[in-house]
Write a protein that holds these residues in place. Structure first.
Motif, PDB file in Angstrom:
ATOM      1  N   PRO A  46      -1.304   4.364   9.529  1.00 26.46           N
ATOM      2  CA  PRO A  46      -2.463   3.604  10.010  1.00 26.46           C
ATOM      3  C   PRO A  46      -3.732   3.924   9.236  1.00 26.46           C
ATOM      4  O   PRO A  46      -4.571   3.037   9.025  1.00 26.46           O
ATOM      5  N   ALA A  47      -3.889   5.182   8.809  1.00 22.50           N
ATOM      6  CA  ALA A  47      -5.086   5.527   8.040  1.00 22.50           C
ATOM      7  C   ALA A  47      -5.136   4.752   6.730  1.00 22.50           C
ATOM      8  O   ALA A  47      -6.218   4.428   6.231  1.00 22.50           O
ATOM      9  N   ALA A  48      -3.961   4.415   6.190  1.00 19.48           N
ATOM     10  CA  ALA A  48      -3.916   3.679   4.929  1.00 19.48           C
ATOM     11  C   ALA A  48      -4.097   2.181   5.133  1.00 19.48           C
ATOM     12  O   ALA A  48      -4.913   1.546   4.456  1.00 19.48           O
ATOM     13  N   VAL A  49      -3.356   1.591   6.067  1.00 19.33           N
ATOM     14  CA  VAL A  49      -3.314   0.132   6.143  1.00 19.33           C
ATOM     15  C   VAL A  49      -4.408  -0.469   7.023  1.00 19.33           C
ATOM     16  O   VAL A  49      -4.652  -1.678   6.951  1.00 19.33           O
ATOM     17  N   LEU A  50      -5.085   0.345   7.832  1.00 21.16           N
ATOM     18  CA  LEU A  50      -6.100  -0.207   8.737  1.00 21.16           C
ATOM     19  C   LEU A  50      -7.530   0.031   8.259  1.00 21.16           C
ATOM     20  O   LEU A  50      -8.470  -0.521   8.859  1.00 21.16           O
ATOM     21  N   ALA A  51      -7.721   0.843   7.216  1.00 23.35           N
ATOM     22  CA  ALA A  51      -9.084   1.209   6.812  1.00 23.35           C
ATOM     23  C   ALA A  51      -9.909  -0.012   6.409  1.00 23.35           C
ATOM     24  O   ALA A  51     -11.072  -0.149   6.806  1.00 23.35           O
ATOM     25  N   THR A  61       0.944  -8.464   8.310  1.00 19.31           N
ATOM     26  CA  THR A  61       2.097  -8.485   7.398  1.00 19.31           C
ATOM     27  C   THR A  61       2.187  -7.212   6.565  1.00 19.31           C
ATOM     28  O   THR A  61       3.281  -6.678   6.349  1.00 19.31           O
ATOM     29  N   ILE A  62       1.049  -6.665   6.078  1.00 19.38           N
ATOM     30  CA  ILE A  62       1.133  -5.452   5.269  1.00 19.38           C
ATOM     31  C   ILE A  62       1.516  -4.261   6.136  1.00 19.38           C
ATOM     32  O   ILE A  62       2.251  -3.360   5.699  1.00 19.38           O
ATOM     33  N   ALA A  63       1.048  -4.233   7.401  1.00 18.63           N
ATOM     34  CA  ALA A  63       1.418  -3.139   8.297  1.00 18.63           C
ATOM     35  C   ALA A  63       2.923  -3.169   8.584  1.00 18.63           C
ATOM     36  O   ALA A  63       3.601  -2.123   8.534  1.00 18.63           O
ATOM     37  N   LEU A  64       3.457  -4.356   8.882  1.00 15.77           N
ATOM     38  CA  LEU A  64       4.892  -4.464   9.154  1.00 15.77           C
ATOM     39  C   LEU A  64       5.717  -4.149   7.913  1.00 15.77           C
ATOM     40  O   LEU A  64       6.775  -3.506   8.003  1.00 15.77           O
ATOM     41  N   ALA A  65       5.243  -4.588   6.740  1.00 18.33           N
ATOM     42  CA  ALA A  65       5.973  -4.305   5.502  1.00 18.33           C
ATOM     43  C   ALA A  65       6.054  -2.808   5.246  1.00 18.33           C
ATOM     44  O   ALA A  65       7.126  -2.277   4.911  1.00 18.33           O
TER      45      ALA A  65
END
Length: 529
Positions: free
Chosen positions: A70-75, A217-221
């Protein structure tokens, strides 16, 4: 992890005060320090966590990656949320959510609860990284004040990386690992209170909107990809769940590219990748930071799990790595100005590769700091060179009006590389160790009952669980076998991480060059910025 603003802030009027709200800088620095502490916290206590909760190798990897994902994909998305709804609200909310996560981790009695707590803390950190930087930028309208504010923010981030191993190592030396998370939770509550009292609210909603299709989509991927990589050694690479996760990852990645190419306000501007130099910088960030953090995770398993070193001893090793960057930061700034990012990145990635190969050459029974001092210091120097230059390389590759988005995009792909590091290293090392142990147990002088017990533990929890399980006399018999297998698995995977660092160095050499830039180039880039 260093987050960057996704846009270039407007120039301030000349008559504005140098710093509008000094307390905002204090709150922003405390917030980014907290976020970075959470990022580094498990490294020194992985061994204690594994022994306390009897985690499998896959579960131990998830404990680290549950924070990183989450720290990577939600920033980037949280950066937009702060701009639209207010950065102070995001700062306070992120700190409170991190506190809830640390409470869950501090009271955990199972790997699943600890992973859940880490995920909540990671979401909080994803809000804190961009919000802390944005409030400082908004509160420092003049160039000189903003430079000082950014230096303070970077210093606070570095301090978080220094504090984390000491905090976790010192606490766990005298108490349960739960207290390391509890102490960080208290710091999160203090951060929320300071942010509420001292931070001035700011926002910049003009032209900003949330990119939900891209974010989802990037989080699920990424989640599907990590699930397949981490669970492969345990569930089997050909199992329905693992194979299906890779299919889902590929489909979601395609959907992400489609969403970003059609979106009106994408979180990742794909047109940036039409620039070969920028594409090379992004590839270098993913591959190189995968190599660095994968090597760091390998080191934590070597020291804490295989060697059973105390948390404080493990913490000292990571402290040496993290302490190098602040010590040489003035030199790094001078090199960036006078030499340029290309030579720095080549040298940095080569240094990381050499450090990891050097570490692989150190026998696993060597537990003293002197035997590891060389690779630790060299790894710290390499990381400092890379961190100082990697964003500058991407920014220099694009026109001035795209530098903010380029910096944000580089931050995203760099964080994705860091997230993949523990996942790939854990999967490859555990698969190698399991294969070797299966053969070693069959050839060992064990009774059928002993062989059945050892095989059952290996099948259920993997080689890490077998290495640390309390099996009485049987444990003493198989200890040399498990140590050799794990040392071989985690030693061989350093060839992979070192190879990734060499690949990143080659990319930097080809696309950015190895020759120092001329004075004319330096003046040109200085005037452009």
């Amino acid at each position: 992890m260093v987050s960057s603003p996704a846009y270039d802030p407007p120039a301030a009027p000349i008559d504005t005060p140098a710093v509008r709200h000094p307390g905002t800088i204090v709150a922003g620095c405390l917030a980014v320090c907290l976020a970075q502490i959470g990022l580094v916290l498990p490294a020194a206590i992985n061994g204690v966590i594994q022994r306390s909760l009897q985690t499998s190798g896959a579960e131990l990897t998830w404990i680290t990656d549950a924070f990183l994902v989450p720290a990577a994909v939600l920033a980037l998305t949280f950066g937009v949320v702060g701009d639209v709804y207010g950065r102070k609200k995001l700062l306070v909310g992120g700190a409170l959510l991190a506190a809830v996560g640390y409470l869950a981790s501090a009271t955990s009695d199972s790997p699943a609860q600890l992973i859940t707590g880490q995920a909540l803390s990671g979401i909080g950190a994803a809000a804190l990284f961009p919000a802390s930087l944005a409030v400082i930028t908004a509160g420092t309208p003049t160039p000189a004040a903003r430079a000082r504010g950014l230096v303070a923010w970077t210093t606070a981030l570095s301090m978080g990386a220094l504090i984390a191993p000491l905090l976790s190592g010192a606490v766990v030396e005298h108490a349960s690992f739960h207290w390391a998370f509890a102490a960080t939770g208290v710091l999160a509550l203090v951060t929320a209170a300071v942010a509420w009292r001292l931070t001035a609210e700011s926002s910049a909603p003009e032209g900003r909107s949330l990119d939900w299709p891209g974010q989802i989509t990037i989080a699920l991927a990424l989640l599907a990809l990590l699930y397949g990589i981490i669970q492969g050694p345990t569930d089997g690479w050909g199992s329905v769940t693992v194979a299906g996760s890779f299919v889902v990852a590929a489909v979601m990645l395609g959907a992400f590219v489609a969403a970003e190419s059609r979106g009106t306000s994408p979180m990742l501007r794909l047109e940036l990748f039409r620039n070969p130099a920028f594409s090379a910088s992004a590839a270098m960030a993913v591959i190189g930071m995968f190599g660095f953090l994968g090597g760091a995770y390998d080191l934590s398993i070597r020291l804490g799990v295989i060697q059973h070193q105390s948390p404080l001893r493990v913490a000292v090793s990571f402290l040496i790595i993290q302490a190098v960057t602040p010590l040489i930061w003035p030199l790094l700034v001078r090199l960036l100005q006078q030499v340029g990012p290309g030579p720095m990145l080549v040298t940095g990635f080569v240094s990381l590769a050499v450090a990891q190969l050097w570490l692989r050459a150190v026998p696993v029974h060597e537990t003293g700091i002197p035997a590891l001092l060389g690779p630790l210091v060299l790894s710290g120097v390499g990381f400092g060179l890379v961190v100082a230059a990697i964003t500058a390389a991407a920014v220099n590759a694009v026109p001035p009006h795209l530098t903010g988005m380029a910096a944000a995009t580089t931050s995203l792909v760099r964080d994705l590389g860091q997230t993949l590091g523990p996942a790939v290293v854990g999967a490859v090392a555990l698969a190698t160790a399991t294969h070797q142990l299966t053969g070693s147990l069959g050839a060992a002088a064990l009774t059928p009952a002993e062989h059945g017990t050892a095989t059952a533990v290996l099948d259920a929890g993997g080689p890490l669980a077998l290495h640390t399980a309390d099996l009485g006399p049987l444990g003493a018999k198989i200890a040399p076998l498990t140590e050799r297998a794990l040392a071989a698995g985690y030693g061989d995977v350093l060839l992979l991480t070192a190879g990734a660092c060499v690949t990143a160095a080659v990319i930097a050499a080809v696309f950015l060059g190895v020759r120092p830039r001329s004075a004319t180039q330096a003046e040109s880039e200085g005037s452009r910025s």
